[in-house]
Write a protein that holds these residues in place. Sequence first.
Motif, PDB file in Angstrom:
ATOM      1  N   GLN A  74     -28.961 -39.847  51.595  1.00 38.28           N
ATOM      2  CA  GLN A  74     -27.271 -39.512  51.566  1.00 38.28           C
ATOM      3  C   GLN A  74     -26.798 -40.901  52.251  1.00 38.28           C
ATOM      4  O   GLN A  74     -25.632 -41.560  51.599  1.00 38.28           O
ATOM      5  CB  GLN A  74     -26.868 -38.381  52.069  1.00 38.28           C
ATOM      6  CG  GLN A  74     -25.506 -37.990  52.209  1.00 38.28           C
ATOM      7  CD  GLN A  74     -25.099 -36.812  52.441  1.00 38.28           C
ATOM      8  OE1 GLN A  74     -25.525 -35.690  51.859  1.00 38.28           O
ATOM      9  NE2 GLN A  74     -24.106 -36.647  53.591  1.00 38.28           N
ATOM     10  N   GLU A  75     -27.224 -41.452  53.257  1.00 39.67           N
ATOM     11  CA  GLU A  75     -26.565 -42.553  54.027  1.00 39.67           C
ATOM     12  C   GLU A  75     -26.682 -43.693  53.305  1.00 39.67           C
ATOM     13  O   GLU A  75     -25.639 -44.669  53.256  1.00 39.67           O
ATOM     14  CB  GLU A  75     -27.515 -42.766  55.419  1.00 39.67           C
ATOM     15  CG  GLU A  75     -26.890 -43.755  56.452  1.00 39.67           C
ATOM     16  CD  GLU A  75     -27.626 -43.761  57.440  1.00 39.67           C
ATOM     17  OE1 GLU A  75     -27.477 -45.029  58.075  1.00 39.67           O
ATOM     18  OE2 GLU A  75     -28.490 -43.116  58.113  1.00 39.67           O
ATOM     19  N   GLN A  76     -27.982 -44.040  52.502  1.00 46.44           N
ATOM     20  CA  GLN A  76     -27.918 -45.000  51.643  1.00 46.44           C
ATOM     21  C   GLN A  76     -26.924 -45.077  50.582  1.00 46.44           C
ATOM     22  O   GLN A  76     -26.198 -46.092  50.186  1.00 46.44           O
ATOM     23  CB  GLN A  76     -29.440 -45.152  51.008  1.00 46.44           C
ATOM     24  CG  GLN A  76     -30.577 -45.574  51.855  1.00 46.44           C
ATOM     25  CD  GLN A  76     -31.813 -45.423  51.398  1.00 46.44           C
ATOM     26  OE1 GLN A  76     -32.106 -44.393  50.669  1.00 46.44           O
ATOM     27  NE2 GLN A  76     -32.767 -46.396  51.997  1.00 46.44           N
ATOM     28  N   LEU A  77     -26.741 -43.845  49.958  1.00 43.66           N
ATOM     29  CA  LEU A  77     -25.771 -43.844  48.976  1.00 43.66           C
ATOM     30  C   LEU A  77     -24.396 -43.901  49.440  1.00 43.66           C
ATOM     31  O   LEU A  77     -23.286 -44.509  48.639  1.00 43.66           O
ATOM     32  CB  LEU A  77     -26.129 -42.474  48.314  1.00 43.66           C
ATOM     33  CG  LEU A  77     -25.181 -42.303  47.032  1.00 43.66           C
ATOM     34  CD1 LEU A  77     -25.310 -43.183  45.845  1.00 43.66           C
ATOM     35  CD2 LEU A  77     -25.165 -40.587  46.364  1.00 43.66           C
ATOM     36  N   LEU A  78     -24.090 -43.463  50.626  1.00 43.29           N
ATOM     37  CA  LEU A  78     -22.778 -43.568  51.181  1.00 43.29           C
ATOM     38  C   LEU A  78     -22.409 -45.185  51.697  1.00 43.29           C
ATOM     39  O   LEU A  78     -21.252 -45.619  51.217  1.00 43.29           O
ATOM     40  CB  LEU A  78     -22.801 -42.865  52.480  1.00 43.29           C
ATOM     41  CG  LEU A  78     -22.477 -41.462  52.332  1.00 43.29           C
ATOM     42  CD1 LEU A  78     -22.766 -40.605  53.654  1.00 43.29           C
ATOM     43  CD2 LEU A  78     -21.044 -41.115  51.923  1.00 43.29           C
ATOM     44  N   ASN A  79     -23.511 -45.766  51.910  1.00 45.52           N
ATOM     45  CA  ASN A  79     -23.455 -47.255  52.220  1.00 45.52           C
ATOM     46  C   ASN A  79     -23.148 -48.007  50.772  1.00 45.52           C
ATOM     47  O   ASN A  79     -22.339 -48.890  50.754  1.00 45.52           O
ATOM     48  CB  ASN A  79     -24.712 -47.729  52.824  1.00 45.52           C
ATOM     49  CG  ASN A  79     -24.811 -47.389  54.152  1.00 45.52           C
ATOM     50  OD1 ASN A  79     -23.928 -47.108  54.938  1.00 45.52           O
ATOM     51  ND2 ASN A  79     -26.134 -47.469  54.749  1.00 45.52           N
ATOM     52  N   VAL A  80     -23.810 -47.532  49.844  1.00 44.91           N
ATOM     53  CA  VAL A  80     -23.402 -48.263  48.346  1.00 44.91           C
ATOM     54  C   VAL A  80     -22.075 -47.920  48.063  1.00 44.91           C
ATOM     55  O   VAL A  80     -21.200 -48.922  47.565  1.00 44.91           O
ATOM     56  CB  VAL A  80     -24.422 -47.569  47.575  1.00 44.91           C
ATOM     57  CG1 VAL A  80     -24.102 -48.325  46.173  1.00 44.91           C
ATOM     58  CG2 VAL A  80     -25.977 -48.183  47.661  1.00 44.91           C
TER      59      VAL A  80
END
Length: 172
Positions: A74-80
């Motif tokens: 989720q954190e990676q997707l939020l960063n994107v």
Amino acid sequence: MAQILKGKEVVDAVNEKLRAEVLLLKEKGVTPTLGIIRVGAKVEDVSYEKGAIKCAESIGVDVKKYLFKENITQEQLLNVIAAINLDLTVHGVILFRPLPDHIDDNTIRKALLASKDVDGITDQSMAGVYTGTDLGYPPCTPRACIEILDHYGIDITGKKVAVIGRSLVVGR
């Protein structure tokens, strides 16, 4: 009396108008660009993505794809999404849902700017629909239905209609 409303005629008219708008933007140095965010490779998502790309390219809109395996955090997707929100070269975004179970849909929807949410999935876009304001964009499917009715000059004001289904994007 029943009337058959053919979508192809509407699509052709809308695409002609959009091509002209895209040309005007390009003359001003702006290349409209659609971002597509897809997590996983569900057959129906990949098929829809191909159609969206074909449609975008047919009117002169560029496409940037952000494709991830289902195990993205989720954190990676939020960063994107944060990076896309800041990217002035990406003007609109389609985010494929449902997302994998380990990613909270509400959190992701809230992260995307309404100004880039061309699929009408953010809370702000939905608020814009319900308040009749220009905040965000309406969901594509109901907007297409209204476009078809408008094209054929059918006024639904005061009419009784039935909506089958109760999905957040369409039915409600």
